[in-house]
Write an enzyme that holds these catalytic residues in place. Sequence first.
Site: not given
Length: 404
Positions: A69, A75, A78, A226, A334, A361
Site C-alpha cells: 500500500c 495510514c 495496517c 464483521q 462475543d 477480538c
Amino acid sequence: MQKEIVKTKKMVFGASCIASLKDGKTVFVPYSLPDEVLEISIVKEHKNYTEGKIEKILEVSPHRVEPRCPHFYVCGGCNLQTADDEYQHFLRKSMALEALDRALSLNKEKAVFEKQALEKSFFEKSIFVSGPDWDYRARFQFYIDKDGSLSLKENKSSGSVKIKDCPIAVPAIRNLLKSNLKEYTPNSRIHIFSDGEKIFTQDNAKDCEVRLAGKRIKFNPLGFFQSNLEMTEKLINTIFEYAEISSSVLDFYSGVGTFSLFAYDQAKEIHLVEHNKHALAYAQENFLINSSSSGIVREKKENGFPKIFYHALDGKNWAKTKESKLKFDTVFVDPPRIGIDKEALSWLCSSGTRQIFYISCDPVTFARDTASLLVSGYKLEKHFLFDFYPQTHHIETLGIFRKN
C-alpha cells in the site's frame, strides 16, 4: 537525538518488536521484525521503557517485504505489511498465544493453569484458520475531506490521509476509491459496507443484507458487523461443528443475532442479550426473515419451534433478571474489545453452563477472562485463531470452554 544500534527480539501485541538499549532499558520499535539489527533513534521516553524509530536497517529479516500500500506508513490502518503473508500468520499466532500465556502465568499460585493452559504443546494445539490476505475488508468508516475526498485516520494523529486505493478492501470498495468520486458531504464521516457487489452507506440504504452460511442477515450501515465476511462464515461453521445444542441457548452481546440464528433448528429456547435496542430489533427481523423462508429449515420438532426471548440490557444487569436463573446448555459470548463485563463474567463462571463459545477480538482481554473461567472449573477444550485482519496485528479468537 539519541541513536543506538539494537537487535530486535520478539514482536509483541501492537506489532512493535522489543529490543534492549545499552542501559538495559526496553525499547519498542514499530515496523521492525524479529531478529533484525537496526540503527534507531529514541523518540519518546517513559519511566520503564522507550519508543524508537528505525533510521537504518543494518541486518534485514528474510521475511521483510515492501509494503503493497502506498499509504502504509501514514495510514493508521495496517501495521504489518512489512512482513510476508506467511510470516504474518506466525507473528499473529505468536502474539495472541503470548498474551494468553502471560495472563495465565500471573496466577502461578493456581495449579489449574499449569494443567490446562500452559502445557508446552499448547502452541501446536491452537488452530490457526486463514483466509484471503488481501481484498477482504468489507466495512470502513471514511472521513470526507473539505474537497470531498475519502480519507482514513492518520497513524498516531488526529489528522486524516486521502486514500486513492486500499489493497485490503474488497474490490467494490477499491473501485470506489480509484474512481475519485466526490459526491459525499465535505467535512463529515461516512460508513461504507459492501457485500462484494453492492455499496451500502447510511445515505443510500436503510439496511445492509448479507448471506452467510445459508442465512440472510440484515443490519444497519451505521451499526457494527464483521468486516471480513469469508472469515465470519468460517467462524460460524466452526462453532456449529463443535456445538452440542439440545435445550436452552444464551447469546450474550448478541448484536443482530449472528450466532444464535444458527442454533434455531436445535434449540428449544433462545435468549439474546444486547444493550443496543436497534441491533436487537435487527435480530428479531433476522429470525423472522429466515424462519419464514428457506433460510431456516422449519421441520416441526417434537417440542415445536424454539421460543425466542430478547433482552434489551447490558451484561452488567443480566444477573439481576429472573431469566439468569435458568440453566443454559450453550452460551455464545462475543463482547466488545474490553472483554466480558465483570458482573457478566461472574455470572458465567457460576452458571453451570455446559459449553461456552467465547468469540473475542482482543487476545489480551480474552486471556484475562479465560483465567477466570479456568479457575471456576471450565476447561479450554479448543482454541482457534481466525485471521480476520491480515496486514495488521489484530486477530479473532474462538475459545470453546466445557465443564462436565
